[in-house]
Design a protein around this motif. Structure first.
Motif, PDB file in Angstrom:
ATOM      1  N   ARG A  79       0.879  -1.165   0.000  1.00  0.00           N
ATOM      2  CA  ARG A  79       0.000   0.000   0.000  1.00  0.00           C
ATOM      3  C   ARG A  79       0.915   1.214   0.000  1.00  0.00           C
ATOM      4  O   ARG A  79       1.635   1.435   0.972  1.00  0.00           O
ATOM      5  N   HIS A  86       4.297   7.082   3.931  1.00  0.00           N
ATOM      6  CA  HIS A  86       4.148   6.054   4.966  1.00  0.00           C
ATOM      7  C   HIS A  86       3.481   4.880   4.260  1.00  0.00           C
ATOM      8  O   HIS A  86       2.281   4.905   3.992  1.00  0.00           O
ATOM      9  N   ASN A  87       4.275   3.891   3.916  1.00  0.00           N
ATOM     10  CA  ASN A  87       3.818   2.775   3.095  1.00  0.00           C
ATOM     11  C   ASN A  87       3.666   1.523   3.932  1.00  0.00           C
ATOM     12  O   ASN A  87       4.227   1.408   5.013  1.00  0.00           O
ATOM     13  N   SER A  88       2.900   0.587   3.387  1.00  0.00           N
ATOM     14  CA  SER A  88       2.659  -0.627   4.152  1.00  0.00           C
ATOM     15  C   SER A  88       2.843  -1.863   3.290  1.00  0.00           C
ATOM     16  O   SER A  88       2.528  -1.853   2.098  1.00  0.00           O
ATOM     17  N   ASP A  90       1.296  -5.118   2.993  1.00  0.00           N
ATOM     18  CA  ASP A  90       0.080  -5.817   3.426  1.00  0.00           C
ATOM     19  C   ASP A  90       0.297  -7.323   3.463  1.00  0.00           C
ATOM     20  O   ASP A  90      -0.082  -7.983   4.414  1.00  0.00           O
ATOM     21  N   THR A 118      10.198   6.383   0.584  1.00  0.00           N
ATOM     22  CA  THR A 118       9.469   5.915   1.763  1.00  0.00           C
ATOM     23  C   THR A 118      10.098   6.477   3.034  1.00  0.00           C
ATOM     24  O   THR A 118      11.306   6.396   3.230  1.00  0.00           O
ATOM     25  N   TRP A 121       7.913   2.211   6.687  1.00  0.00           N
ATOM     26  CA  TRP A 121       7.211   0.996   6.267  1.00  0.00           C
ATOM     27  C   TRP A 121       6.502   0.429   7.487  1.00  0.00           C
ATOM     28  O   TRP A 121       7.043   0.487   8.589  1.00  0.00           O
ATOM     29  N   GLU A 122       5.346  -0.152   7.276  1.00  0.00           N
ATOM     30  CA  GLU A 122       4.592  -0.790   8.348  1.00  0.00           C
ATOM     31  C   GLU A 122       4.086  -2.144   7.852  1.00  0.00           C
ATOM     32  O   GLU A 122       3.789  -2.309   6.671  1.00  0.00           O
ATOM     33  N   THR A 123       3.990  -3.100   8.759  1.00  0.00           N
ATOM     34  CA  THR A 123       3.366  -4.381   8.449  1.00  0.00           C
ATOM     35  C   THR A 123       2.876  -5.007   9.746  1.00  0.00           C
ATOM     36  O   THR A 123       3.222  -4.553  10.840  1.00  0.00           O
ATOM     37  N   ARG A 176       2.519  -5.470  15.330  1.00  0.00           N
ATOM     38  CA  ARG A 176       2.661  -4.435  14.305  1.00  0.00           C
ATOM     39  C   ARG A 176       4.130  -4.013  14.300  1.00  0.00           C
ATOM     40  O   ARG A 176       4.730  -3.812  15.354  1.00  0.00           O
ATOM     41  N   GLU A 178       7.274  -1.576  12.405  1.00  0.00           N
ATOM     42  CA  GLU A 178       7.606  -0.391  11.624  1.00  0.00           C
ATOM     43  C   GLU A 178       9.097  -0.420  11.299  1.00  0.00           C
ATOM     44  O   GLU A 178       9.905  -0.931  12.077  1.00  0.00           O
TER      45      GLU A 178
END
Length: 183
Positions: A79, A86-88, A90, A118, A121-123, A176, A178
């Motif tokens: 995403r 701030h991207n993810s 998924d 970026t 990053w988050e997941t 979660r 980062e």
């Protein structure tokens, strides 16, 4: 000391017509960890068809095949927010027959290179996915920043209608992660 040869992979944008097969391969890869942890699991595919489709359809979603030597060996759903950067991540998977060959890390490095602007990053990953936790923290440099559980729920889960979905074995306990790229 022997150094491990870096596995070379590329990212190839998935076509809309590729998505049903992509979903099937993703679910096959995810099923292995569930079965290893909980034994047989008969409540439908994980992630559910609905969850995968929501990732495909999310604002900013980009779906990639992970390709090695011209062969699709995995995939990723990202995403991308071109305003906040701030991207993810998924979803990401490597087909089981290609596990433990450095493909996941090489794919992650290719993703980072593809999105150099970026900031973060988050997941997320289920608590029982020890292999994923090792991968994100020890290989890719993410940090665990939150633990979703019955006492601290993911606020996004309630907006997705997760209650109608197939629940994950072990409940909705997730970490979660980062990775800060720029400050």
């Amino acid at each position: 000391m022997k150094t491990k040869k870096e596995t070379k992979v590329t990212l190839e944008l998935a076509e809309k017509s590729d998505l049903p097969e992509f979903r099937k391969k993703l679910q096959e890869a995810f099923a292995i960890a569930v079965i290893e942890t909980f034994g047989d699991y008969d409540d439908g595919p994980i992630p559910s068809d609905k969850d995968v489709q929501e990732s495909f359809d999310a604002p900013g979603a980009v779906v990639y095949h992970i390709v090695q030597d011209g062969k699709k060996v995995g995939g990723a759903v990202l995403r991308i927010d071109s305003e906040t950067h701030h991207n993810s991540l998924d979803l990401i998977y490597v087909s089981p027959e290609h596990h433990s060959h450095g493909i996941g890390l090489s794919a992650w490095k290719a993703i980072e290179a593809q999105y150099p602007d970026t900031v973060l990053w988050e997941t997320v990953t289920p608590y029982f996915e020890k292999r994923n936790i090792h991968f994100y923290v020890n290989k890719c440099g993410f940090q665990i920043v939150e633990f979703y559980n019955e006492h601290h729920s993911d606020p996004r889960m309630h907006h997705n209608g997760r209650e109608d979905d197939n629940p994950l074995p072990g409940g909705d306990d997730f970490f979660r992660f980062e990775k800060v790229m720029k400050t």
